[in-house]
Design an enzyme around this catalytic site. Structure first.
Site, PDB file in Angstrom:
ATOM      1  N   ASP A   1      -3.136  10.217  -2.377  1.00 39.97           N
ATOM      2  CA  ASP A   1      -3.275   9.050  -3.257  1.00 39.97           C
ATOM      3  C   ASP A   1      -3.428   9.495  -4.692  1.00 39.97           C
ATOM      4  OD1 ASP A   1      -4.317   8.265  -0.439  1.00 39.97           O
ATOM      5  OD2 ASP A   1      -3.720   6.401  -1.428  1.00 39.97           O
TER       6      ASP A   1
ATOM      7  N   LYS B   1       1.413  10.764  -8.526  1.00 41.53           N
ATOM      8  CA  LYS B   1       0.066  10.902  -7.950  1.00 41.53           C
ATOM      9  C   LYS B   1      -0.822  11.809  -8.799  1.00 41.53           C
ATOM     10  CE  LYS B   1       1.927   9.207  -4.004  1.00 41.53           C
ATOM     11  NZ  LYS B   1       2.120   9.950  -2.799  1.00 41.53           N
TER      12      LYS B   1
ATOM     13  N   CYS C   1      -2.786   9.253   8.586  1.00 41.21           N
ATOM     14  CA  CYS C   1      -2.468   8.016   7.873  1.00 41.21           C
ATOM     15  C   CYS C   1      -0.952   7.796   7.818  1.00 41.21           C
ATOM     16  CB  CYS C   1      -3.089   7.996   6.474  1.00 41.21           C
ATOM     17  SG  CYS C   1      -3.240   6.324   5.808  1.00 41.21           S
TER      18      CYS C   1
ATOM     19  N   ARG D   1       0.839  -1.199   0.000  1.00 40.50           N
ATOM     20  CA  ARG D   1       0.000   0.000   0.000  1.00 40.50           C
ATOM     21  C   ARG D   1       0.873   1.248   0.000  1.00 40.50           C
ATOM     22  NH1 ARG D   1       0.843   1.755   4.781  1.00 40.50           N
ATOM     23  NH2 ARG D   1      -0.174   3.670   4.115  1.00 40.50           N
ATOM     24  N   GLY D   2       0.210   2.377  -0.296  1.00 37.58           N
ATOM     25  CA  GLY D   2       0.969   3.621  -0.499  1.00 37.58           C
ATOM     26  C   GLY D   2       1.329   3.684  -1.973  1.00 37.58           C
ATOM     27  N   ALA D   3       1.353   4.891  -2.499  1.00 32.81           N
ATOM     28  CA  ALA D   3       1.477   5.052  -3.951  1.00 32.81           C
ATOM     29  C   ALA D   3       2.776   4.498  -4.523  1.00 32.81           C
ATOM     30  CB  ALA D   3       1.342   6.521  -4.307  1.00 32.81           C
ATOM     31  N   ALA D   4       3.892   4.844  -3.888  1.00 30.22           N
ATOM     32  CA  ALA D   4       5.168   4.423  -4.468  1.00 30.22           C
ATOM     33  C   ALA D   4       5.335   2.899  -4.416  1.00 30.22           C
ATOM     34  CB  ALA D   4       6.319   5.139  -3.770  1.00 30.22           C
TER      35      ALA D   4
ATOM     36  N   ARG E   1      -7.055  -1.372  -7.122  1.00 26.58           N
ATOM     37  CA  ARG E   1      -7.413  -0.255  -6.229  1.00 26.58           C
ATOM     38  C   ARG E   1      -7.719   0.968  -7.090  1.00 26.58           C
ATOM     39  NH1 ARG E   1      -4.499   1.024  -0.841  1.00 26.58           N
ATOM     40  NH2 ARG E   1      -6.611   1.720  -0.382  1.00 26.58           N
TER      41      ARG E   1
ATOM     42  N   ASN F   1      -7.022  11.858  -0.618  1.00 23.84           N
ATOM     43  CA  ASN F   1      -6.165  11.192   0.377  1.00 23.84           C
ATOM     44  C   ASN F   1      -7.057  10.425   1.352  1.00 23.84           C
ATOM     45  OD1 ASN F   1      -3.486  10.682   1.397  1.00 23.84           O
ATOM     46  ND2 ASN F   1      -3.965  11.993   3.124  1.00 23.84           N
TER      47      ASN F   1
HETATM   48  P1  RI2 Z   1       2.599   7.306   0.014  1.00 25.98           P
HETATM   49  C1  RI2 Z   1      -2.205   5.944   1.680  1.00 25.98           C
HETATM   50  O1  RI2 Z   1      -3.331   5.239   1.298  1.00 25.98           O
HETATM   51  C2  RI2 Z   1      -2.537   7.201   2.469  1.00 25.98           C
HETATM   52  O2  RI2 Z   1      -3.744   7.796   2.079  1.00 25.98           O
HETATM   53  C3  RI2 Z   1      -1.341   8.035   2.110  1.00 25.98           C
HETATM   54  O3  RI2 Z   1      -1.499   9.415   2.387  1.00 25.98           O
HETATM   55  C4  RI2 Z   1      -1.219   7.744   0.639  1.00 25.98           C
HETATM   56  O4  RI2 Z   1      -1.512   6.355   0.522  1.00 25.98           O
HETATM   57  C5  RI2 Z   1       0.104   8.028   0.024  1.00 25.98           C
HETATM   58  O5  RI2 Z   1       1.105   7.224   0.563  1.00 25.98           O
HETATM   59  P2  RI2 Z   1      -3.406   3.634   1.511  1.00 25.98           P
HETATM   60  O6  RI2 Z   1      -2.570   3.013   0.396  1.00 25.98           O
HETATM   61  O7  RI2 Z   1       2.584   6.998  -1.428  1.00 25.98           O
HETATM   62  O8  RI2 Z   1      -2.879   3.350   2.883  1.00 25.98           O
HETATM   63  O9  RI2 Z   1       3.089   8.712   0.258  1.00 25.98           O
HETATM   64  O10 RI2 Z   1      -4.868   3.320   1.365  1.00 25.98           O
HETATM   65  O11 RI2 Z   1       3.348   6.285   0.819  1.00 25.98           O
END
Ligand code: RI2
Length: 325
Positions: free
Chosen positions: A200, A236, A131, A23-26, A66, A210
């Protein structure tokens, strides 16, 4: 094409993203770009047409995991748009090169973004987080490396409490943490110097998509006069929104917020679990990317520079019967 030709790794990566193991964009972007590389390397396609069709099918399979995480289609786009060659071997090498370049850029982008974001943080500042965002954390890490002392108020972030991950990572770099429940945020906003969150997705008008709760936090921060800083790599940016498309908000399973027994006890009701919300640009002070920091209203200029006027969708089958294009 027959989805049976998809490498099992594609399914594993898709499941990990869906269940939020990744999880997280990167990390999502990195995982899907790497999955395409595996699909290419392990492909048994005998013709360029079959190879291309396999790659597109793999991308479509990953795409549907997702809906709100725009880094996912952006990563797929980056790799597929660079798929080129007259033979299976050449095509495969182009996918490998594209995926490797993309993943390398991701690493560099995080560091560059961190340096830029750190410049907004002063020695002694207190931040509030929501988050868990690796991009937001990159800003804090860079500031700490510059020798700045920071403290953090960390919202636990229901329902999955990703704030705990933020708290742990902040402690690992020596930042004192105060953990609060989400509904306590307003009480602390007067004391903090910045709200620092990730994203996100960012829409063309500068709206920030987000984790659910961000928009309410932003409204409260505005009312308290606390600046809101969004840390978001350019992966993003949501190119579809340039042509008026809205961002799909992912609705997650109710089991994340209520147990079966609690539900039975309460009786008949609807339970909803939206994962994200939309913060309008007027509540945001700056969007920090690896390309610099931008007021939200000017993010569309960067988007045009990176994606042109509108993206193609390279995972769609070309029209007509011959798929070898
Ligand atoms: P990075 C997360 O979503 C949060 O909303 C966070 O702010 C966003 O992704 C970006 O995260 P989730 O994947 O890419 O937990 O900065 O649903 O790590």
């Amino acid at each position: 094409m027959d989805e049976g030709q998809l490498h099992p790794h594609i399914e594993t990566v898709a499941e990990d993203i869906e269940s939020m193991g990744t999880r997280g964009a990167a990390p999502i972007a990195d995982a899907v770009a790497s999955a395409l590389r595996t699909q290419a390397r392990e492909s048994e396609a005998e013709t360029p047409a079959t190879f291309r069709a396999e790659m597109r099918a793999a991308a479509r399979h990953l795409l549907n995991t997702r809906p709100t995480a725009v880094s996912l289609p952006n990563a797929l786009r980056y790799v597929l748009q660079r798929m080129d060659g007259a033979s299976v071997g050449a095509l495969c090498r182009s996918v490998e090169r594209g995926a490797a370049a993309f993943c390398e850029q991701l690493d560099r982008a995080r560091d560059d973004l961190g340096e830029i974001g750190a410049n907004r943080l002063r020695d002694g500042d207190q931040i509030m987080t929501h988050c868990h965002s690796t991009d937001a954390l990159a800003c804090v890490e860079a500031a700490v490396e510059q020798g700045k002392d920071l403290t953090a108020v960390v919202k636990e972030t229901r329902p999955r409490k990703q704030g705990h991950i933020t708290a742990r990572e902040l402690r690992e770099i020596g930042v004192p943490v105060t953990l609060i429940v989400d509904s306590a945020a307003r009480r602390y906003l007067g004391e903090v110097d910045h709200v620092l969150v990730g994203a996100d997705a960012i829409a063309a008008d500068g709206s920030v998509i987000n984790k659910i709760g961000t928009s309410g936090l932003a409204v409260n921060a505005r009312e308290r006069g606390t600046p809101i800083m969004i840390a978001a790599q350019t992966i993003k940016l949501h190119p579809d929104t340039m042509t008026g498309h809205t961002v799909d908000i992912e609705m997650r399973d109710e089991s994340e917020i209520i147990t079966d027994s609690d539900r039975d006890e309460i009786g008949d009701m609807t339970v909803e679990n939206p994962a994200f919300d939309v913060t309008p640009p007027r509540h945001v002070d700056a969007i920090v990317t690896e390309r610099g920091q931008f007021p939200p209203e000017s993010i569309v200029t960067l988007m045009r520079e990176l994606f042109g006027e509108g993206p193609g969708e390279p995972w769609n089958e070309p029209s007509g019967t011959d798929a070898d294009v």
